[in-house]
Design a protein around this motif. Structure first.
Motif, PDB file in Angstrom:
ATOM      1  N   PRO A   3      54.900-104.023  26.681  1.00  0.00           N
ATOM      2  CA  PRO A   3      56.116-103.202  26.743  1.00  0.00           C
ATOM      3  C   PRO A   3      55.779-101.792  27.246  1.00  0.00           C
ATOM      4  CG  PRO A   3      55.934-104.306  24.614  1.00  0.00           C
ATOM      5  CD  PRO A   3      54.642-104.535  25.328  1.00  0.00           C
ATOM      6  N   LYS A   4      56.681-101.234  28.014  1.00  0.00           N
ATOM      7  CA  LYS A   4      56.481 -99.874  28.546  1.00  0.00           C
ATOM      8  C   LYS A   4      56.483 -98.846  27.423  1.00  0.00           C
ATOM      9  CE  LYS A   4      58.849-100.554  32.966  1.00  0.00           C
ATOM     10  NZ  LYS A   4      59.731-101.726  32.677  1.00  0.00           N
ATOM     11  N   VAL A  27      51.461 -96.303  19.041  1.00  0.00           N
ATOM     12  CA  VAL A  27      52.248 -95.081  19.215  1.00  0.00           C
ATOM     13  C   VAL A  27      53.256 -95.285  20.339  1.00  0.00           C
ATOM     14  CG1 VAL A  27      52.163 -92.593  19.654  1.00  0.00           C
ATOM     15  CG2 VAL A  27      50.227 -93.725  18.531  1.00  0.00           C
ATOM     16  N   SER A  28      54.484 -94.953  20.064  1.00  0.00           N
ATOM     17  CA  SER A  28      55.511 -95.040  21.098  1.00  0.00           C
ATOM     18  C   SER A  28      55.610 -93.688  21.800  1.00  0.00           C
ATOM     19  CB  SER A  28      56.862 -95.407  20.473  1.00  0.00           C
ATOM     20  OG  SER A  28      57.867 -95.381  21.474  1.00  0.00           O
ATOM     21  N   GLU A  29      55.837 -93.746  23.113  1.00  0.00           N
ATOM     22  CA  GLU A  29      55.948 -92.518  23.905  1.00  0.00           C
ATOM     23  C   GLU A  29      57.071 -91.637  23.365  1.00  0.00           C
ATOM     24  OE1 GLU A  29      55.632 -93.510  28.107  1.00  0.00           O
ATOM     25  OE2 GLU A  29      57.128 -91.934  28.501  1.00  0.00           O
ATOM     26  N   ARG A  30      58.141 -92.296  22.970  1.00  0.00           N
ATOM     27  CA  ARG A  30      59.208 -91.526  22.318  1.00  0.00           C
ATOM     28  C   ARG A  30      59.642 -92.244  21.053  1.00  0.00           C
ATOM     29  NH1 ARG A  30      63.977 -92.678  26.726  1.00  0.00           N
ATOM     30  NH2 ARG A  30      64.772 -94.603  25.825  1.00  0.00           N
ATOM     31  N   LEU A 225      62.453 -98.088  26.658  1.00  0.00           N
ATOM     32  CA  LEU A 225      61.956 -97.591  27.943  1.00  0.00           C
ATOM     33  C   LEU A 225      62.070 -98.579  29.105  1.00  0.00           C
ATOM     34  CD1 LEU A 225      59.029 -95.367  26.675  1.00  0.00           C
ATOM     35  CD2 LEU A 225      61.089 -94.613  27.882  1.00  0.00           C
ATOM     36  N   SER A 226      62.441 -99.809  28.836  1.00  0.00           N
ATOM     37  CA  SER A 226      62.717-100.737  29.949  1.00  0.00           C
ATOM     38  C   SER A 226      64.026-100.351  30.630  1.00  0.00           C
ATOM     39  CB  SER A 226      62.831-102.171  29.422  1.00  0.00           C
ATOM     40  OG  SER A 226      63.983-102.291  28.593  1.00  0.00           O
TER      41      SER A 226
END
Lengths: 364, 364
Positions: A3-4, A27-30, A225-226
């Protein structure tokens, strides 16, 4: 493909005695939407109580995981330690951070190692989940990870999952942990609903020894984020992908049960209700006598029918049909038609062997 | 001393392959009041269905028992065979006769052997229950029998019990059978009520592997020949004797569980309700992880608290107190104070060993 917008890491923080990786982070980017299910065990760990609070709010930035210390039945000190654990992680990765622990019950966590481990994790963050999948294992024999990409309106949406099963370094609780990441854009309520639905037909239909851990959790982060919004039209495709991921992990956990040499798949059809189908399948997959029969390569239908008979499912013993498949192979399938309705369910387990006894007996 | 007016016998009827006694009978001098409890397994055997009918009427003259053939899941043929079985016995001993079978599921009984066996039993009837106690065993390692005499208003009343536990010749179902005789003079309704009460704290609180058999029964005959009427004043003394007999047998079954090397006794106190006390005790006694810890001589309190935690009993994990006793001896006691109320319960189990796997795996 993963996943992005997620990064993963796994490091050795000096918790395990054998030098193997023992802490991991996602960790998620956001900040991501989060959903999940937690153990029903009343004696749940500090991290589980914390996760429930965060799940109610529905958003998280990261998940941090440690092995060796379950931090369960550790009282107020355990809750303080878990809060500190989260604080350390939130400083490094942003918050809120979900914590997940597995290991020995009743021992306090060495926070110095945890702090050092978290700092190491920060340096090791990358776009693949291999080190993370390794770091969350205890006595699991194999890594359990999967990723599935589907197209929705021409765009990719990916669901990835990593899990650990039943096993422990120091004989204690078997804990099941699963971490799902996806770049789908989905409402928290909807994600929670489908995580619950899919867990019911995957993780809740596996059994190794019937002991529910103090620390079991399945947590999912969806960061959107997709760019693909999971609306009513997209839902079936997304849910199918999620189902594939969770069932794959559930089967991998069952196959890697303590001492297991074979995966057992139980398919029940013709049940009066969905609930009865699930009860029947799970009773068979969990029966020590059936598990021994699977180990011995013995298609003992008497044990199967007796297990179904005590499961709570209604049926006429004279109308039941069953067949066994793959008795000498690594996956044994038991198909049972209760001939009493239209509902069906699957459950997975493993054989019961001397290996289970060895692993769970301290001195031998 | 045994109850007045009962005769017992045990013979070899050619059912078992090893030449050991395989049929037994208990005959009352006169028709007795009967009471009992039967398996909750939906796939119950023909003899269980028959016993339920007789128990509703509440009178029986004899109980005949065979091993090797459970006559469960044998359909209409099984029911015809069981009716014929009873008819053979009723001709010899008077009726009604309760039948009780244990052994392999799904195979039809060889009625010729049964007939010959019943005739032999008739010749072997005597005032002691030793041969009977031997004849009902399958892979039990020890005979389980006990007799208790109490004085009520200066007269003797005796309760005797014989049981078999979990074990089988050909790997199949573990069946628990218990047969209680007494010369007390007691109403059927009262006997049924106390058999149910006492079963709840004895046989229903033991667990070997969680598998409930198709053939489990506890049957009691009371022929009144002591001349002692069980009225309100006599009841506590009689019930205490019955309790002693049933708990003795229940513990003997648990201690002789398949592969067992140790008896496990779990005492739960401080529960919110009786139901919760029983659930908690039984969850601990039945937990594979606790059973392995008992085998290994490891006082693993984390496993115990996790088992209590999933049992349904309410408690505060921080207030629970527990201690283990006799870790290196033949009886391991686990005392758990839930510190949440006044109710208590006991349960019994055994350790889980490689022996259980060996016995229940066909080819090894």
């Amino acid at each position: 493909m993963l996943p992005k917008g997620f990064q993963y890491a796994g490091v050795y923080a000096g918790l395990k005695d054998n030098g193997k990786k023992d802490m991991g982070v996602i960790v998620s980017e956001r900040k991501a939407v989060c959903a999940g299910v937690t153990t029903t065990n009343l004696a749940c760990a500090a991290c589980v109580k914390r996760a429930r609070k965060i799940l109610r709010r529905g958003a998280a930035k990261a998940i941090i995981v440690n092995t060796k210390y379950a931090n369960a039945c550790t009282g107020k000190q355990g809750e303080r330690d878990d809060a500190e654990y989260a604080k350390i992680a939130e400083k490094l990765f942003g918050g809120p951070v979900l914590t997940a622990s597995t290991g020995v019950i009743g021992q306090n966590m060495p926070l110095d190692n945890i702090r050092r481990g978290a700092e190491l994790l920060k340096k090791e963050l990358r776009d693949d989940y291999d080190a993370f999948a390794e770091a969350i294992l205890t006595t699991d024999l194999v890594v359990k990870k999967i990723s599935k990409t589907v197209q929705i309106l021409g765009r990719d949406v990916t669901v990835a999952g990593v899990a650990k099963g039943s096993g422990m370094i120091h004989p204690d609780m078997a804990t099941m942990l699963a971490f799902i990441t996806t770049d789908a854009d989905i409402d928290r309520g909807l994600l929670q609903r489908i995580i619950r639905e899919v867990t019911a037909i995957s993780f809740n239909q596996i059994t190794v020894d019937g002991d529910t851990s103090t620390n079991d959790m399945c947590l999912c982060l969806a960061n959107g984020l997709s760019g693909v919004r999971i609306d009513r039209q997209a839902l079936p495709i997304f849910q199918a992908a999620l189902t594939e991921v969770l069932i794959y992990l559930a089967k991998a956990i069952a196959a890697d049960g303590e001492g297991a040499t074979k995966l057992m798949e139980v398919n029940v059809t013709g049940a009066r209700s969905l609930k009865e189908a699930r009860l029947a399948a799970k009773a068979v997959a969990g029966s020590p006598l059936v598990k021994c029969a699977v180990y011995g390569g013995d298609d003992n239908w008497g044990r199967v029918i007796a297990a179904v008979g005590r499961s709570g499912a209604r049926f006429d013993p004279e109308k039941v049909r069953m067949n066994w498949d793959g008795l000498q192979s690594k996956t044994v399938t038991i198909n049972i038609d209760l001939a009493n309705g239209r509902e069906s369910a699957q459950a997975w387990g493993c054989d019961l062997t001397e290996g289970y006894i060895k692993i769970n007996t301290k001195y031998n």
